[in-house]
Motif scaffolding. Structure first.
Motif, PDB file in Angstrom:
ATOM      1  N   LEU A 129       0.837  -1.211   0.000  1.00 29.26           N
ATOM      2  CA  LEU A 129       0.000   0.000   0.000  1.00 29.26           C
ATOM      3  C   LEU A 129       0.866   1.254   0.000  1.00 29.26           C
ATOM      4  CD1 LEU A 129      -2.993  -0.715   2.406  1.00 29.26           C
ATOM      5  CD2 LEU A 129      -3.106   0.025   0.032  1.00 29.26           C
ATOM      6  N   THR A 130       1.883   1.260   0.837  1.00 30.57           N
ATOM      7  CA  THR A 130       2.777   2.426   0.877  1.00 30.57           C
ATOM      8  C   THR A 130       3.442   2.655  -0.481  1.00 30.57           C
ATOM      9  OG1 THR A 130       3.208   1.992   3.220  1.00 30.57           O
ATOM     10  CG2 THR A 130       4.735   3.456   2.063  1.00 30.57           C
ATOM     11  N   GLY A 131       3.917   1.564  -1.094  1.00 25.21           N
ATOM     12  CA  GLY A 131       4.554   1.698  -2.405  1.00 25.21           C
ATOM     13  C   GLY A 131       3.574   2.155  -3.473  1.00 25.21           C
ATOM     14  N   TYR A 132       2.371   1.596  -3.470  1.00 20.97           N
ATOM     15  CA  TYR A 132       1.379   1.988  -4.466  1.00 20.97           C
ATOM     16  C   TYR A 132       0.939   3.441  -4.273  1.00 20.97           C
ATOM     17  CZ  TYR A 132       0.756  -2.726  -6.358  1.00 20.97           C
ATOM     18  OH  TYR A 132       0.935  -3.926  -6.977  1.00 20.97           O
ATOM     19  N   ARG A 133       0.819   3.858  -3.010  1.00 18.35           N
ATOM     20  CA  ARG A 133       0.438   5.258  -2.774  1.00 18.35           C
ATOM     21  C   ARG A 133       1.518   6.209  -3.295  1.00 18.35           C
ATOM     22  NH1 ARG A 133      -1.438   3.380   2.592  1.00 18.35           N
ATOM     23  NH2 ARG A 133      -3.727   3.308   2.558  1.00 18.35           N
ATOM     24  N   MET A 134       2.761   5.878  -3.038  1.00 18.36           N
ATOM     25  CA  MET A 134       3.852   6.711  -3.551  1.00 18.36           C
ATOM     26  C   MET A 134       3.866   6.695  -5.080  1.00 18.36           C
ATOM     27  SD  MET A 134       6.937   5.723  -0.912  1.00 18.36           S
ATOM     28  CE  MET A 134       8.083   6.764  -1.805  1.00 18.36           C
ATOM     29  N   GLU A 135       3.637   5.516  -5.657  1.00 18.79           N
ATOM     30  CA  GLU A 135       3.621   5.428  -7.111  1.00 18.79           C
ATOM     31  C   GLU A 135       2.441   6.197  -7.692  1.00 18.79           C
ATOM     32  OE1 GLU A 135       3.771   1.979 -10.608  1.00 18.79           O
ATOM     33  OE2 GLU A 135       3.638   1.423  -8.481  1.00 18.79           O
ATOM     34  N   ALA A 136       1.276   6.098  -7.017  1.00 17.71           N
ATOM     35  CA  ALA A 136       0.103   6.849  -7.482  1.00 17.71           C
ATOM     36  C   ALA A 136       0.339   8.348  -7.386  1.00 17.71           C
ATOM     37  CB  ALA A 136      -1.124   6.444  -6.670  1.00 17.71           C
ATOM     38  N   ARG A 137       0.996   8.790  -6.288  1.00 17.73           N
ATOM     39  CA  ARG A 137       1.288  10.213  -6.147  1.00 17.73           C
ATOM     40  C   ARG A 137       2.233  10.686  -7.254  1.00 17.73           C
ATOM     41  NH1 ARG A 137       3.389   9.831  -1.623  1.00 17.73           N
ATOM     42  NH2 ARG A 137       1.441   9.901  -0.434  1.00 17.73           N
ATOM     43  N   GLN A 138       3.250   9.871  -7.542  1.00 11.84           N
ATOM     44  CA  GLN A 138       4.192  10.232  -8.604  1.00 11.84           C
ATOM     45  C   GLN A 138       3.509  10.209  -9.970  1.00 11.84           C
ATOM     46  OE1 GLN A 138       7.372  11.272  -8.176  1.00 11.84           O
ATOM     47  NE2 GLN A 138       7.343  11.733 -10.363  1.00 11.84           N
ATOM     48  N   LEU A 139       2.659   9.209 -10.195  1.00 11.80           N
ATOM     49  CA  LEU A 139       1.930   9.148 -11.467  1.00 11.80           C
ATOM     50  C   LEU A 139       0.957  10.315 -11.604  1.00 11.80           C
ATOM     51  CD1 LEU A 139       1.200   5.327 -11.811  1.00 11.80           C
ATOM     52  CD2 LEU A 139       2.699   6.720 -13.244  1.00 11.80           C
ATOM     53  N   GLY A 140       0.389  10.754 -10.463  1.00 10.99           N
ATOM     54  CA  GLY A 140      -0.482  11.929 -10.522  1.00 10.99           C
ATOM     55  C   GLY A 140       0.270  13.167 -10.973  1.00 10.99           C
ATOM     56  N   GLU A 141       1.464  13.357 -10.398  1.00 11.21           N
ATOM     57  CA  GLU A 141       2.280  14.496 -10.836  1.00 11.21           C
ATOM     58  C   GLU A 141       2.693  14.337 -12.300  1.00 11.21           C
ATOM     59  OE1 GLU A 141       5.514  14.588  -8.140  1.00 11.21           O
ATOM     60  OE2 GLU A 141       4.296  15.166  -6.386  1.00 11.21           O
ATOM     61  N   ASP A 142       3.067  13.104 -12.686  1.00 10.32           N
ATOM     62  CA  ASP A 142       3.432  12.866 -14.087  1.00 10.32           C
ATOM     63  C   ASP A 142       2.239  13.079 -15.009  1.00 10.32           C
ATOM     64  OD1 ASP A 142       5.927  12.275 -13.194  1.00 10.32           O
ATOM     65  OD2 ASP A 142       5.682  10.093 -13.291  1.00 10.32           O
ATOM     66  N   ALA A 143       1.038  12.713 -14.529  1.00 13.47           N
ATOM     67  CA  ALA A 143      -0.162  12.897 -15.362  1.00 13.47           C
ATOM     68  C   ALA A 143      -0.423  14.371 -15.623  1.00 13.47           C
ATOM     69  CB  ALA A 143      -1.373  12.254 -14.676  1.00 13.47           C
ATOM     70  N   ILE A 144      -0.183  15.216 -14.607  1.00 12.20           N
ATOM     71  CA  ILE A 144      -0.384  16.656 -14.804  1.00 12.20           C
ATOM     72  C   ILE A 144       0.578  17.188 -15.857  1.00 12.20           C
ATOM     73  CG2 ILE A 144      -0.233  18.908 -13.689  1.00 12.20           C
ATOM     74  CD1 ILE A 144      -1.141  17.552 -11.102  1.00 12.20           C
ATOM     75  N   VAL A 145       1.846  16.812 -15.719  1.00 10.59           N
ATOM     76  CA  VAL A 145       2.844  17.274 -16.690  1.00 10.59           C
ATOM     77  C   VAL A 145       2.544  16.706 -18.073  1.00 10.59           C
ATOM     78  CG1 VAL A 145       5.296  17.301 -17.252  1.00 10.59           C
ATOM     79  CG2 VAL A 145       4.571  17.488 -14.871  1.00 10.59           C
ATOM     80  N   GLN A 146       2.205  15.400 -18.111  1.00  4.27           N
ATOM     81  CA  GLN A 146       1.920  14.774 -19.404  1.00  4.27           C
ATOM     82  C   GLN A 146       0.663  15.370 -20.027  1.00  4.27           C
ATOM     83  OE1 GLN A 146       0.949  10.551 -19.376  1.00  4.27           O
ATOM     84  NE2 GLN A 146       2.285  10.225 -21.131  1.00  4.27           N
ATOM     85  N   ASN A 147      -0.313  15.706 -19.191  1.00  6.40           N
ATOM     86  CA  ASN A 147      -1.532  16.331 -19.712  1.00  6.40           C
ATOM     87  C   ASN A 147      -1.221  17.693 -20.313  1.00  6.40           C
ATOM     88  OD1 ASN A 147      -4.272  16.668 -20.246  1.00  6.40           O
ATOM     89  ND2 ASN A 147      -4.640  17.608 -18.259  1.00  6.40           N
ATOM     90  N   ASP A 148      -0.377  18.472 -19.617  1.00  3.57           N
ATOM     91  CA  ASP A 148       0.022  19.776 -20.167  1.00  3.57           C
ATOM     92  C   ASP A 148       0.766  19.602 -21.485  1.00  3.57           C
ATOM     93  OD1 ASP A 148      -1.122  20.982 -18.002  1.00  3.57           O
ATOM     94  OD2 ASP A 148       0.745  21.161 -16.869  1.00  3.57           O
TER      95      ASP A 148
ATOM     96  N   SER B 189       0.504  17.067 -23.510  1.00  5.42           N
ATOM     97  CA  SER B 189      -0.450  16.582 -24.514  1.00  5.42           C
ATOM     98  C   SER B 189      -1.314  17.716 -25.030  1.00  5.42           C
ATOM     99  CB  SER B 189      -1.329  15.481 -23.907  1.00  5.42           C
ATOM    100  OG  SER B 189      -0.559  14.383 -23.500  1.00  5.42           O
ATOM    101  N   LYS B 190      -1.711  18.621 -24.114  1.00  4.48           N
ATOM    102  CA  LYS B 190      -2.492  19.774 -24.553  1.00  4.48           C
ATOM    103  C   LYS B 190      -1.673  20.662 -25.486  1.00  4.48           C
ATOM    104  CE  LYS B 190      -5.657  20.104 -20.616  1.00  4.48           C
ATOM    105  NZ  LYS B 190      -6.095  20.929 -19.459  1.00  4.48           N
ATOM    106  N   SER B 191      -0.411  20.850 -25.129  1.00  3.08           N
ATOM    107  CA  SER B 191       0.453  21.651 -26.000  1.00  3.08           C
ATOM    108  C   SER B 191       0.609  20.983 -27.350  1.00  3.08           C
ATOM    109  CB  SER B 191       1.823  21.830 -25.336  1.00  3.08           C
ATOM    110  OG  SER B 191       1.706  22.502 -24.094  1.00  3.08           O
ATOM    111  N   GLU B 192       0.749  19.659 -27.342  1.00  2.00           N
ATOM    112  CA  GLU B 192       0.864  18.944 -28.620  1.00  2.00           C
ATOM    113  C   GLU B 192      -0.424  19.044 -29.418  1.00  2.00           C
ATOM    114  OE1 GLU B 192       1.826  14.431 -30.259  1.00  2.00           O
ATOM    115  OE2 GLU B 192       0.957  14.778 -28.287  1.00  2.00           O
ATOM    116  N   SER B 193      -1.577  18.890 -28.733  1.00  2.00           N
ATOM    117  CA  SER B 193      -2.865  18.994 -29.437  1.00  2.00           C
ATOM    118  C   SER B 193      -3.062  20.389 -30.002  1.00  2.00           C
ATOM    119  CB  SER B 193      -4.005  18.635 -28.478  1.00  2.00           C
ATOM    120  OG  SER B 193      -3.868  17.315 -27.996  1.00  2.00           O
ATOM    121  N   ALA B 194      -2.712  21.415 -29.196  1.00  2.00           N
ATOM    122  CA  ALA B 194      -2.843  22.793 -29.694  1.00  2.00           C
ATOM    123  C   ALA B 194      -1.928  23.025 -30.885  1.00  2.00           C
ATOM    124  CB  ALA B 194      -2.533  23.781 -28.575  1.00  2.00           C
ATOM    125  N   ALA B 195      -0.686  22.521 -30.795  1.00  2.00           N
ATOM    126  CA  ALA B 195       0.244  22.683 -31.920  1.00  2.00           C
ATOM    127  C   ALA B 195      -0.258  21.934 -33.151  1.00  2.00           C
ATOM    128  CB  ALA B 195       1.633  22.179 -31.521  1.00  2.00           C
TER     129      ALA B 195
END
Length: 477
Positions: free
Chosen positions: A349-368, A370-376
């Motif tokens: 659980l501790t490992g998955y929570r840390m991984e989920a937190r990191q993936l959440g931060e990565d998702a925000i960056v990746q979403n930005d 992806s939006k930049s790529e879609s806009a371009a």
């Protein structure tokens, strides 16, 4: 009488007008050339905008009055007229150039353009989409050539006004720039994906969160099982302290015949010994008393043996104790397994929570990213479409496909505007009319008294005598 009296004025004015008509009929003949411009909706030019254009509306095919008037004003535009003057070389036909030999070419062209605007008649035809344009000149070739130049210059001007040039170059440059931005956005997204080791961070985060929910449910269930197992171990330990380890399974009671036989034999020997002693000693003798005492003890032993038979007891392991012991061992093993599973689940659980937190931060960056790529990508596709529209527009311009067309091309007029006979007839009528009017006007303005009635009406005195005009004398009172 008025014409007779004012015959000099009549002849002078009428003759002058007729002479002017004759001069105009033979020296001032003008020829009129004309063209007709059709305003239509054969082409829809998209506006130059930074966003995608709405689909063109082809349901409205009527040409409005404002559009017709705009084309009329465009035909009379000063820039158009200057271009026509330059193309037709009208500045060289101005006879005033000889009076101003040092005049600049620009001034001559502007004067010729003004003269052209005065002699150019542009008028929209009622209830039609046509514009009639006519021009009069003394030379029919010049009249046709001027209108031909006007048609050419007007079409060029129409294309310049309704569709500014340089769009293809602009959108081509913007397409290249947007493609570079798209490639840069793609590279950033790919580099981020490789560096983080994620493909779709948001979906992976959701899967991890789903696993976290499942593990939390399992962890809570494990904690409940651990608590239940601990309580069970306590209960089993309490039962083990109360239960004996072994229990009697069989009890048998029986006499000891060998012991009884020995005791009886010993009693018999004692009785025989007492009998022998009685033969030798008195009953009160010590030896006799001892033997009797031994006999009493032997009888008591026989009686006790008969009253207390032998007991044979068989014992075995207590099944309840063994069951409780086995269940306790089983529960302890289960408890250790549950505790190990609890620790492992908590670690996961501790490992998955840390991984989920990191993936959440990565998702925000990746979403930005992806939006930049879609806009371009949207910008790139938009500019590609705009560039294609500009290319098609240039192709249409080169093909002369515009919303106006020369419905009637200018032709060299063969006949003048006013034929000589008509001009002479009109001049004759005008001469008679102007001469008559001048005669009546001169007669009205003449202060001379011509008849006795004029003298009487003006001077209010009687006329004694009157002489004819031939005597050279006027009337006198």
């Amino acid at each position: 009488m008025v014409l007779f009296r004012q015959r000099r004025v009549f002849v002078g004015v009428a003759g002058l007008v007729f002479i002017l008509a004759v001069v105009y009929a033979f020296a001032g003949t003008t020829y009129r050339a004309q063209i007709r411009v059709l305003v239509r909706r054969g082409r829809a030019d998209p506006p130059v905008a930074a966003q995608e254009n709405a689909p063109p509306d082809f349901s409205r095919v009527e040409v409005t009055e404002e559009e017709l008037n705009s084309e009329v004003e465009l035909l009379k535009d000063e820039d158009v007229l200057l271009r026509v003057v330059e193309a037709s070389n009208l500045a060289s036909h101005d006879w005033l150039r000889w009076l101003r030999p040092n005049e600049e070419q620009a001034a001559r062209a502007e004067r010729a353009a003004r003269k052209l605007s005065k002699r150019l008649d542009v008028e929209p035809l009622k209830k039609t989409n046509l514009i009639a344009v006519s021009y009069e000149a003394s030379d029919p070739q010049v009249a046709a050539h001027v209108l031909q130049s006007l048609a050419t210059v007007y079409l060029d001007k129409h294309m310049e006004v309704h569709r500014p040039g340089g769009q293809l170059h602009f959108f081509d440059r913007q397409t290249g720039e947007s493609r570079r931005q798209l490639e840069e956005a793609n590279k950033k997204l790919v580099d981020f994906t490789k560096s983080r080791g994620v493909v779709m961070a948001a979906q992976q985060r959701d899967l991890i969160l789903q696993r976290v929910d499942e593990l939390e449910t399992s962890y809570q269930a494990t904690q409940i099982e651990v608590a239940e197992t601990e309580h069970r171990v306590q209960e089993l330990n309490a039962q083990l302290t109360k239960l004996p380890q072994r229990t009697t399974t069989q009890v048998r009671s029986a006499d000891n015949p060998e012991l009884l036989r020995a005791l009886k034999a010993s009693l018999l020997d004692l009785e025989l010994k007492r009998t022998q002693l009685l033969t030798k000693f008195e009953p009160n003798h010590r030896l006799v008393q001892e033997v009797e005492q031994q006999i009493v003890q032997a009888k008591a032993a026989v009686t006790a043996e008969r009253l207390t038979p032998l007991h044979d007891e068989t014992t075995d392991q207590n099944p309840n104790y063994e069951w409780a012991k086995a269940e306790l061992q089983k529960a302890q093993v289960e408890l250790r397994g549950l505790e190990a599973r609890e620790v492992t689940t908590d670690s996961h659980l501790t490992g998955y929570r840390m991984e989920a937190r990191q993936l959440g931060e990565d998702a925000i960056v990746q979403n930005d990213l992806s939006k930049s790529e879609s806009a371009a990508q949207e910008n790139y596709l938009l500019y590609v479409k705009k560039r294609e529209e500009a290319r098609m527009g240039d192709a249409l311009d080169e093909g002369g496909i515009v919303n106006v067309a020369i419905a009637e091309q200018p032709i060299v007029p063969a006949l003048p505007v006013w034929p000589a006979g008509v001009v002479l007839l009109g001049g004759f009528v005008a001469a008679l009319t102007s001469g008559t009017g001048a005669a009546f006007a001169g007669d009205y303005l003449d202060p001379a008294l011509r008849t006795p009635e004029d003298v009487l009406g003006c001077l209010e005195i009687p006329v004694l005598a009157s002489l004819p005009k031939g005597t050279g004398r006027r009337l006198s009172a």
